[in-house]
Design a protein around this motif. Sequence first.
Motif, PDB file in Angstrom:
ATOM      1  N   VAL A 113       0.861  -1.103  -0.045  1.00  0.00           N
ATOM      2  CA  VAL A 113      -0.016  -0.074   0.054  1.00  0.00           C
ATOM      3  C   VAL A 113       0.843   1.507   0.107  1.00  0.00           C
ATOM      4  O   VAL A 113       1.858   1.280   0.766  1.00  0.00           O
ATOM      5  N   PHE A 114       0.449   2.107  -1.036  1.00  0.00           N
ATOM      6  CA  PHE A 114       1.173   3.463  -0.946  1.00  0.00           C
ATOM      7  C   PHE A 114       0.263   4.686  -0.504  1.00  0.00           C
ATOM      8  O   PHE A 114      -0.423   5.014  -1.505  1.00  0.00           O
ATOM      9  N   PRO A 115       0.449   4.995   0.483  1.00  0.00           N
ATOM     10  CA  PRO A 115      -0.489   6.313   1.018  1.00  0.00           C
ATOM     11  C   PRO A 115       0.219   7.611   0.311  1.00  0.00           C
ATOM     12  O   PRO A 115       1.057   7.808   0.515  1.00  0.00           O
ATOM     13  N   VAL A 116      -0.735   8.139  -0.660  1.00  0.00           N
ATOM     14  CA  VAL A 116      -0.140   9.190  -1.665  1.00  0.00           C
ATOM     15  C   VAL A 116      -1.260  10.281  -1.601  1.00  0.00           C
ATOM     16  O   VAL A 116      -1.350  11.042  -2.478  1.00  0.00           O
ATOM     17  N   ILE A 140      -1.088  -0.990  -4.261  1.00  0.00           N
ATOM     18  CA  ILE A 140      -2.220  -0.447  -4.066  1.00  0.00           C
ATOM     19  C   ILE A 140      -1.955   1.307  -3.768  1.00  0.00           C
ATOM     20  O   ILE A 140      -1.412   1.700  -2.824  1.00  0.00           O
ATOM     21  N   PHE A 141      -2.437   1.901  -4.307  1.00  0.00           N
ATOM     22  CA  PHE A 141      -2.397   3.369  -4.265  1.00  0.00           C
ATOM     23  C   PHE A 141      -3.508   4.145  -3.549  1.00  0.00           C
ATOM     24  O   PHE A 141      -4.644   4.016  -3.971  1.00  0.00           O
ATOM     25  N   VAL A 142      -3.419   4.632  -2.344  1.00  0.00           N
ATOM     26  CA  VAL A 142      -4.529   5.527  -1.755  1.00  0.00           C
ATOM     27  C   VAL A 142      -4.138   7.060  -2.028  1.00  0.00           C
ATOM     28  O   VAL A 142      -3.323   7.436  -1.566  1.00  0.00           O
ATOM     29  N   THR A 143      -5.121   7.347  -3.017  1.00  0.00           N
ATOM     30  CA  THR A 143      -4.987   8.771  -3.568  1.00  0.00           C
ATOM     31  C   THR A 143      -5.820   9.592  -2.814  1.00  0.00           C
ATOM     32  O   THR A 143      -6.889   9.335  -2.084  1.00  0.00           O
ATOM     33  N   ALA A 144      -6.084  10.851  -3.788  1.00  0.00           N
ATOM     34  CA  ALA A 144      -6.923  11.953  -3.165  1.00  0.00           C
ATOM     35  C   ALA A 144      -7.171  12.784  -4.544  1.00  0.00           C
ATOM     36  O   ALA A 144      -6.472  12.714  -5.381  1.00  0.00           O
ATOM     37  N   ARG A 145      -8.111  13.929  -4.218  1.00  0.00           N
ATOM     38  CA  ARG A 145      -8.301  14.680  -5.583  1.00  0.00           C
ATOM     39  C   ARG A 145      -6.961  15.469  -5.756  1.00  0.00           C
ATOM     40  O   ARG A 145      -6.062  15.546  -4.841  1.00  0.00           O
ATOM     41  N   GLY A 146      -6.728  15.723  -7.150  1.00  0.00           N
ATOM     42  CA  GLY A 146      -5.632  16.205  -7.497  1.00  0.00           C
ATOM     43  C   GLY A 146      -4.269  15.490  -7.742  1.00  0.00           C
ATOM     44  O   GLY A 146      -3.123  15.961  -7.968  1.00  0.00           O
ATOM     45  N   LYS A 147      -4.591  13.925  -7.718  1.00  0.00           N
ATOM     46  CA  LYS A 147      -3.215  13.224  -7.872  1.00  0.00           C
ATOM     47  C   LYS A 147      -3.406  12.499  -9.190  1.00  0.00           C
ATOM     48  O   LYS A 147      -2.800  11.379  -9.201  1.00  0.00           O
ATOM     49  N   ASN A 148      -4.229  12.920  -9.967  1.00  0.00           N
ATOM     50  CA  ASN A 148      -4.347  12.249 -11.278  1.00  0.00           C
ATOM     51  C   ASN A 148      -2.966  11.821 -12.031  1.00  0.00           C
ATOM     52  O   ASN A 148      -2.790  11.032 -12.941  1.00  0.00           O
ATOM     53  N   ALA A 149      -2.072  12.804 -11.979  1.00  0.00           N
ATOM     54  CA  ALA A 149      -0.733  12.606 -12.381  1.00  0.00           C
ATOM     55  C   ALA A 149      -0.182  11.637 -12.239  1.00  0.00           C
ATOM     56  O   ALA A 149       0.701  10.945 -13.036  1.00  0.00           O
ATOM     57  N   LEU A 150      -0.570  10.775 -10.882  1.00  0.00           N
ATOM     58  CA  LEU A 150       0.191   9.646 -10.618  1.00  0.00           C
ATOM     59  C   LEU A 150      -0.268   8.433 -11.416  1.00  0.00           C
ATOM     60  O   LEU A 150       0.280   7.402 -11.892  1.00  0.00           O
ATOM     61  N   GLU A 151      -1.555   8.439 -11.808  1.00  0.00           N
ATOM     62  CA  GLU A 151      -2.106   7.403 -12.333  1.00  0.00           C
ATOM     63  C   GLU A 151      -1.653   7.628 -13.787  1.00  0.00           C
ATOM     64  O   GLU A 151      -1.442   6.527 -14.613  1.00  0.00           O
ATOM     65  N   ASP A 152      -1.468   8.803 -14.355  1.00  0.00           N
ATOM     66  CA  ASP A 152      -0.870   8.894 -15.885  1.00  0.00           C
ATOM     67  C   ASP A 152       0.487   8.315 -15.906  1.00  0.00           C
ATOM     68  O   ASP A 152       0.947   7.651 -16.841  1.00  0.00           O
ATOM     69  N   TYR A 153       1.188   8.495 -14.876  1.00  0.00           N
ATOM     70  CA  TYR A 153       2.646   8.218 -14.712  1.00  0.00           C
ATOM     71  C   TYR A 153       2.837   6.936 -15.010  1.00  0.00           C
ATOM     72  O   TYR A 153       3.862   6.337 -15.759  1.00  0.00           O
ATOM     73  N   PHE A 154       2.005   5.951 -14.335  1.00  0.00           N
ATOM     74  CA  PHE A 154       2.050   4.632 -14.358  1.00  0.00           C
ATOM     75  C   PHE A 154       1.387   3.971 -15.492  1.00  0.00           C
ATOM     76  O   PHE A 154       1.457   2.783 -15.861  1.00  0.00           O
ATOM     77  N   ASP A 155       0.735   4.942 -16.464  1.00  0.00           N
ATOM     78  CA  ASP A 155       0.048   4.362 -17.665  1.00  0.00           C
ATOM     79  C   ASP A 155       0.887   4.088 -18.744  1.00  0.00           C
ATOM     80  O   ASP A 155       1.943   5.065 -18.717  1.00  0.00           O
ATOM     81  N   HIS A 156       0.545   3.160 -19.786  1.00  0.00           N
ATOM     82  CA  HIS A 156       1.483   3.375 -21.031  1.00  0.00           C
ATOM     83  C   HIS A 156       1.188   4.635 -21.710  1.00  0.00           C
ATOM     84  O   HIS A 156       0.270   5.312 -21.664  1.00  0.00           O
TER      85      HIS A 156
END
Length: 297
Positions: free
Chosen positions: A9-12, A55-71
């Motif tokens: 788990v990565f609390p971010v 498992i990432f525990v994210t919050a509003r404003g953290k979309n850049a993290l999802e993009d980072y791990f996407d192809h």
Amino acid sequence: MRSKVTKAVFPVAGMGTRFLPATKSVPKEIMTLVDRPLIQYAIDEARAAGITEFIFVTARGKNALEDYFDHAPDLERSLRKAGKDDLLEVLKSTNMDSGAIAYIRQHKAMGLGHAVWCARRLIGDEPFAVMLPDDVIAGDKPCLQQMVEAYQETGGAMVATMEVAPDRTSSYGVLDVESHNGAIVKAKGMVEKPAKGTAPSNLAVIGRYILTPNVLQNLNKIDRGAGGEVQLTDAIAMEIDQGRDVFGYKFEGHRYDCGSKAGYLQATVAFALDRPELQGEFQDYLHDILARRLAAQ
Ligand code: G1P
């Protein structure tokens, strides 16, 4: 043989206010040490320890993290066309297999314990790791790997620990030590951010944990603790009260507190000096700037 630890788990979800204004639009976990975001260091460390589910525990404003791990098909296509195989290779470490990564939102900022609790359904009934990406640990053997190996011997719950100056204990979770056995410390208690002068030891908890699913049950039961937040430390301390083993692991390596500006800058300098392509020029620069500063004093 104990169950393998395969989930982390990565609390971010944190707002990263210490790095405002940058963190107004950039998640702090995307801030870079040389050219890799903080989160990449944590992911690499997790992979080295055998973690396969992230498992990432994210919050509003953290979309850049999802993009980072996407192809990134367009980027990959243009790099391929330009024959930049070395850069394509660099990008590979950022890709996650479909299904290997999951994002859960923490809807309210209620603390680290609450963030981990948000991931309970994805964790299920097996031991799991928690990694705080602010704590960047450099060393020959990645910290979580050291802990997973030790955990195979001890079982129970395990937290990374290191000695800190007595006047710094109030910034950390702190272990109350029952006994020492080499790098492994058996805990008889744990306190989150003890008031100055009340810490049970100077062994601070650092952001790497291997936890039992029972800790998730404890998170259900505990009240808000230090700072008015649901504290992971309190749920782990409850394990001890319930007669379960909790260990500290004195890892080998250097920990940088990248949640603070000073720690982040120290890590940047140290990691840059470790890069063969930067080393020479950067070391000369540091040498010169320090010499000039000292001469001007
Ligand atoms: C968190 C934990 C604390 C631990 C620290 C390590 O605190 O609550 O127990 O010692 O990480 O970095 P934070 O730094 O998020 O306040």
